[in-house]
Design an enzyme around this catalytic site. Structure first.
Site, mmCIF file in Angstrom:
data_model
loop_
_atom_site.group_PDB
_atom_site.id
_atom_site.type_symbol
_atom_site.label_atom_id
_atom_site.label_comp_id
_atom_site.label_asym_id
_atom_site.label_seq_id
_atom_site.Cartn_x
_atom_site.Cartn_y
_atom_site.Cartn_z
ATOM 1 N N CYS A 304 24.212 43.610 117.024
ATOM 2 C CA CYS A 304 23.760 43.311 118.385
ATOM 3 C C CYS A 304 24.840 42.780 119.336
ATOM 4 O O CYS A 304 24.711 42.987 120.544
ATOM 5 C CB CYS A 304 22.495 42.456 118.416
ATOM 6 S SG CYS A 304 22.692 40.766 117.848
ATOM 7 N N ARG A 334 31.333 45.902 106.215
ATOM 8 C CA ARG A 334 31.830 44.583 105.836
ATOM 9 C C ARG A 334 32.676 44.702 104.582
ATOM 10 O O ARG A 334 32.283 45.384 103.638
ATOM 11 C CB ARG A 334 30.667 43.619 105.557
ATOM 12 C CG ARG A 334 29.874 43.356 106.785
ATOM 13 C CD ARG A 334 28.798 42.315 106.541
ATOM 14 N NE ARG A 334 28.053 42.154 107.793
ATOM 15 C CZ ARG A 334 27.099 41.275 107.991
ATOM 16 N NH1 ARG A 334 26.782 40.448 107.031
ATOM 17 N NH2 ARG A 334 26.482 41.200 109.142
ATOM 18 N N GLU A 336 33.221 43.481 101.565
ATOM 19 C CA GLU A 336 32.469 42.596 100.679
ATOM 20 C C GLU A 336 33.294 42.208 99.459
ATOM 21 O O GLU A 336 34.281 42.854 99.129
ATOM 22 C CB GLU A 336 31.180 43.295 100.236
ATOM 23 C CG GLU A 336 30.103 43.344 101.304
ATOM 24 C CD GLU A 336 29.454 41.978 101.559
ATOM 25 O OE1 GLU A 336 29.772 41.005 100.852
ATOM 26 O OE2 GLU A 336 28.632 41.900 102.496
ATOM 27 N N ARG A 345 24.749 45.645 97.478
ATOM 28 C CA ARG A 345 25.850 44.999 98.200
ATOM 29 C C ARG A 345 26.896 46.065 98.471
ATOM 30 O O ARG A 345 27.555 46.532 97.555
ATOM 31 C CB ARG A 345 26.438 43.848 97.386
ATOM 32 C CG ARG A 345 27.585 43.133 98.079
ATOM 33 C CD ARG A 345 28.017 41.876 97.332
ATOM 34 N NE ARG A 345 26.978 40.854 97.363
ATOM 35 C CZ ARG A 345 26.765 40.027 98.393
ATOM 36 N NH1 ARG A 345 27.539 40.095 99.453
ATOM 37 N NH2 ARG A 345 25.802 39.163 98.349
ATOM 38 N N GLU A 353 18.436 47.467 114.185
ATOM 39 C CA GLU A 353 18.601 46.116 114.731
ATOM 40 C C GLU A 353 17.655 45.906 115.905
ATOM 41 O O GLU A 353 17.672 46.670 116.871
ATOM 42 C CB GLU A 353 20.056 45.932 115.187
ATOM 43 C CG GLU A 353 20.358 44.598 115.848
ATOM 44 C CD GLU A 353 20.776 43.502 114.867
ATOM 45 O OE1 GLU A 353 20.646 43.720 113.642
ATOM 46 O OE2 GLU A 353 21.218 42.442 115.326
ATOM 47 N N ASP A 414 15.329 34.295 106.178
ATOM 48 C CA ASP A 414 15.731 35.359 105.264
ATOM 49 C C ASP A 414 14.495 35.886 104.540
ATOM 50 O O ASP A 414 13.665 35.102 104.076
ATOM 51 C CB ASP A 414 16.699 34.818 104.197
ATOM 52 C CG ASP A 414 18.143 34.871 104.657
ATOM 53 O OD1 ASP A 414 18.396 35.374 105.767
ATOM 54 O OD2 ASP A 414 19.017 34.411 103.895
ATOM 55 N N GLU A 427 18.097 39.164 99.254
ATOM 56 C CA GLU A 427 17.805 39.137 100.687
ATOM 57 C C GLU A 427 17.794 40.572 101.181
ATOM 58 O O GLU A 427 18.764 41.299 101.002
ATOM 59 C CB GLU A 427 18.884 38.333 101.422
ATOM 60 C CG GLU A 427 18.563 38.193 102.905
ATOM 61 C CD GLU A 427 19.797 37.970 103.771
ATOM 62 O OE1 GLU A 427 20.793 37.409 103.288
ATOM 63 O OE2 GLU A 427 19.754 38.381 104.950
ATOM 64 N N ASN A 430 16.534 39.927 107.704
ATOM 65 C CA ASN A 430 16.394 38.600 108.267
ATOM 66 C C ASN A 430 15.831 38.677 109.681
ATOM 67 O O ASN A 430 15.633 39.759 110.226
ATOM 68 C CB ASN A 430 17.719 37.834 108.226
ATOM 69 C CG ASN A 430 18.794 38.553 109.015
ATOM 70 O OD1 ASN A 430 18.524 39.264 109.965
ATOM 71 N ND2 ASN A 430 20.033 38.363 108.611
ATOM 72 N N CYS A 456 16.978 38.136 117.137
ATOM 73 C CA CYS A 456 17.310 39.450 116.604
ATOM 74 C C CYS A 456 16.891 39.521 115.137
ATOM 75 O O CYS A 456 16.705 38.501 114.473
ATOM 76 C CB CYS A 456 18.796 39.758 116.758
ATOM 77 S SG CYS A 456 19.866 38.683 115.824
ATOM 78 N N ARG A 463 19.085 47.827 101.763
ATOM 79 C CA ARG A 463 18.442 46.660 101.154
ATOM 80 C C ARG A 463 16.948 46.884 100.949
ATOM 81 O O ARG A 463 16.403 46.541 99.907
ATOM 82 C CB ARG A 463 18.675 45.413 102.024
ATOM 83 C CG ARG A 463 20.117 44.932 101.995
ATOM 84 C CD ARG A 463 20.438 44.235 100.696
ATOM 85 N NE ARG A 463 21.828 43.827 100.598
ATOM 86 C CZ ARG A 463 22.268 42.592 100.831
ATOM 87 N NH1 ARG A 463 21.437 41.645 101.177
ATOM 88 N NH2 ARG A 463 23.556 42.304 100.709
#
Lengths: 497, 497
Positions: A304, A334, A336, A345, A353, A414, A427, A430, A456, A463
């Site tokens: 966002c 990312r 990770e 992951r 989003e 979460d 998770e 969120n 947001c 996930r």
């Protein structure tokens, strides 16, 4: 008592000899200690010129202070008053030089760290003694204050550790899970996914893409449409400018994928690289590193932040709020930590989003409605075993902070799903109320002057998939009826020998 | 006559003195000139050992050759035979050293370029004389041959220029266009789009996103579903490994956005950067450049290459083909030339990428069916003035090549729309039959051993939008009925003061 204390010796460089103004300057110094350098401080507090001297075109001052009027702020106050006074004598101030600047900070222990602009740091009896190396510009930019904040933050984080807040809000009933395997292994076995060429990257085949699109359909029909969301398309290459405003520039560095443009687009500049590749079939990485520019930002991380440029610097009429928008136009990336790299992951992921904007009560109320819709989806449509927890807000975590926001309505929930194969929780999405963080950072205002807030919620398809497959497996006949109907027949178009 | 000629002096380093084998070596050299170094060449052609010498544990050879058995290949042939022969005397070859290596290349003019592994380049009377600096490994990796190809490519490109092929295939009727403005300006005026924070980057508001989704709906209903396409999700960070196989590694460098990971994810390693930012509010770019790794690849450029990793190295049954897949999971990024940066030419764009795979006749036939569907969409649904042209294949252009593919069915069709505001044409999508390029590059095979081909077509939403808005304007009432119905009411949710 060990309090914040400042000691500064500075010089004002004048445009000419100021001997003729010496009496006036002397009066100003008296007035400074009585009035100018006391303003805003409690009685007895503030800064004080403990010594001064005028030698031809240089005025030297020695300032001591407490935390109320910090010595470097006192120096700027003095410059302003001096400039006015000397102007009457047709003398200008050419510059200010910081000769010495030490700060005393209370601390129960020493801090062994290199801090920018700190040329010496010592510890003695309950205090840290800092010697700064800063110039006038840096004082104007409030560098000394930020150094103090940074050191206090480091002392605190060492004292209280980096523990994130986690507090259970709600959990669903336990369920019986027939499937108890690692979903990633099963997905690979059936060729629903294959490793991409990059780290933590997957290629999603037709079957799992169909499942992801069914998730998308649920999100659209059960959440976005009923709640009045409209789609936008946010940029996916994120320049520093955005992360400076969103706060990510404070701590994102270990986890981001950096983006560098070529220094020029001139093909001749690159001919050497192309030739080397054509001759050796190897990409000359060191040569390329020389030929690309410094990073201009990174690949999309939080989705966002780049939206807010759409509203940056604007004043908006109150009656258009609340506003609900979402983006599903691209991937996030990312860097990770290594180790497990299932679809749980990943370095590259697909997320829808949601962003909502309005007055504080509108934003908080919408958060509740959205939570209800999620609950409906997870309970009624996907039949999941899940729970939700109140945690350190994502925007604080991503800025390297812990604990909770100061305002109790602001924070992150979460959503976690039970993973039978490892008897643990994952998770999987969120939901956050971000307070005035974004409108503030991007300078977005309401016409009425009232406060503007936003929230947001990021729905990661990988996930959701990991959670769903971990509980339900990959056999369609074991999936909840409503979802199975939505998915339809899985396309089986590839066969591998 | 000036032909390709080679001259090489090399040394075989032996594990011990080979005096005892001298007679056998002499016989081998005779046999080499009669047989071993002639194999595969026409009568009178091939390579020749013009001098040789054995001195303790070193055998020196001087080789001259034509293009049929190049001197460096001759050296490798000799090594093989020598190794067998010396083995009988319990002597091994420890290594091969290239003492001198010159190549003579016919050329009408000199070439003033620095070429990798070329330590000297001279021009005299119709020929270029190259002195190479290569070792045994590089000869095995065919570096000399690639140097020759590279030089010939450079000479040709200078001779024939970089003109791309363009040949009109079809054009629609002229239409009357009420709207004659630059669509980007109008889009900005109405706040349908706003500049993103990055170069050539836009943020798409709710209205234009609705239009883009209507395009997507048409593509789905009129093209993807009737033609049997299935959705997949291709990765969007593209490592070198992919571009080496797709051919992009030959020439993509001036136009790509490079991606660098952090050297480590350890927060302590990055503390210095975070501290600097927190104290100054400026991102320390030089320090960051030191702390990030060499680029691992770049942001998505051509969309379909990373898909092929899904099939890489596989042998597939014939009966699953033809296969039709598409991806719409993220953005593509190109470092475009400066100047005009409307939505017509952007650094970041959204594209739906279609890929079809099958035997050559299946792929060619599908290209025709796809062209029919496009024609239907542009004529019947969007009412566009457009044309299509046969051009230098995109994969050749992106490898820096010009002209056309060798096989006439292989190539690219550009779709162009008339832009009334500038009385010019804009390429708004393309369609390519790529021949065996991808299956070959990624080593994908048919079980029957027959050839496998593929095609691809990229539909850029920004380009479709630019073309549509340029001809129809932004007023919904001037849009074709069928399209207007599909779009529905445009969401007007933001108001700016």
């Amino acid at each position: 008592m060990n309090e914040l204390k400042f000691h500064l010796i500075g010089q004002f460089k004048l445009s000419s000899d100021a001997a003729k103004a010496k009496d006036d300057v002397a009066k100003l110094m008296v007035k400074a200690n009585e009035d100018i350098l006391r303003k805003g401080a409690p009685p007895g507090g503030g800064a004080e010129v403990v010594n001064w001297n005028l030698d031809e075109n240089i005025i030297t001052v020695e300032i001591k202070s407490d935390r109320y009027v910090r010595a470097h702020d006192a120096l700027l106050r003095l410059r302003r008053s001096l400039a006015a006074l000397l102007g009457e004598h047709h003398i200008g101030i050419r510059g200010v030089v910081i000769e010495e600047f030490t700060i005393q900070l209370p601390s129960e222990e020493a801090l062994k760290k290199k801090i920018p602009f700190v040329k010496d740091m010592r510890y003695e009896e309950g205090k840290i003694l800092l010697t700064l190396d800063v110039d006038e510009q840096q004082i104007e930019n409030r560098v000394p204050d930020r150094i103090i904040n940074l050191i206090m933050e480091k002392i605190e984080s060492r004292k209280y550790g980096k523990k994130e807040h986690w507090e259970l809000l709600w959990q669903s009933k336990k369920k019986i899970h027939k499937f108890r395997e690692d979903p990633t292994k099963e997905l690979m076995k059936r060729n629903w996914i294959k490793h991409g060429a990059g780290r933590g990257q997957w290629i999603f085949g037709p079957q799992i893409t169909r499942v992801f699109r069914a998730f998308g359909g649920i999100i659209e029909d059960e959440i976005l449409r009923p709640l009045g969301y409209h789609e936008m398309m946010f940029p996916k290459m994120v320049p520093w400018e955005v992360w400076k405003r969103s706060g990510h520039a404070k701590a994102i560095y270990p986890e981001m994928y950096y983006v560098c443009p070529p220094k020029t687009r001139d093909p001749e500049y690159w001919e050497e690289v192309m030739d080397y590749y054509k001759v050796t079939q190897e990409v000359p990485l060191d040569l390329i590193k020389e030929k690309i520019d410094r990073p201009i930002g990174g690949m999309c991380y939080a989705q966002c932040p780049p939206f807010w440029v759409f509203l940056q610097g604007e004043t908006l009429p109150d009656d258009i709020f609340p506003i609900f928008i979402y983006d599903r136009s691209g991937t996030s990336h990312r860097y990770e930590s290594g180790g497990i790299h299932g679809i749980e992951r990943v370095d590259e992921f697909n997320r829808i989003e949601l962003v909502w904007i309005g007055k504080p009560d509108q934003v908080v109320e919408h958060s509740e409605r959205l939570q209800e819709r999620y609950q409906h989806v997870f309970d009624e449509l996907l039949d999941m075993q899940w729970r939700k927890a109140w945690v350190t807000p994502w925007f604080m975590a991503q800025e390297g902070l812990t604990g909770l926001a100061e305002i109790k309505e602001v924070g992150t929930i979460d959503y976690e799903a039970y993973m039978p194969y490892k008897n643990d929780w994952l998770e999987f999405q969120n939901l956050s109320v971000n307070g005035n963080k974004y409108p503030d950072g991007f300078n977005v205002k309401l016409q009425s002057g009232e406060e503007l807030w936003s929230g947001c919620s990021g729905i990661g398809l990988e996930r959701w998939g990991a959670a769903f497959f971990a509980q339900k497996g990959l056999d369609v006949e074991n999936w909840p009826d409503k979802f199975r109907k939505r998915v339809g027949e899985l396309p089986e178009i590839f066969k591998f020998l």
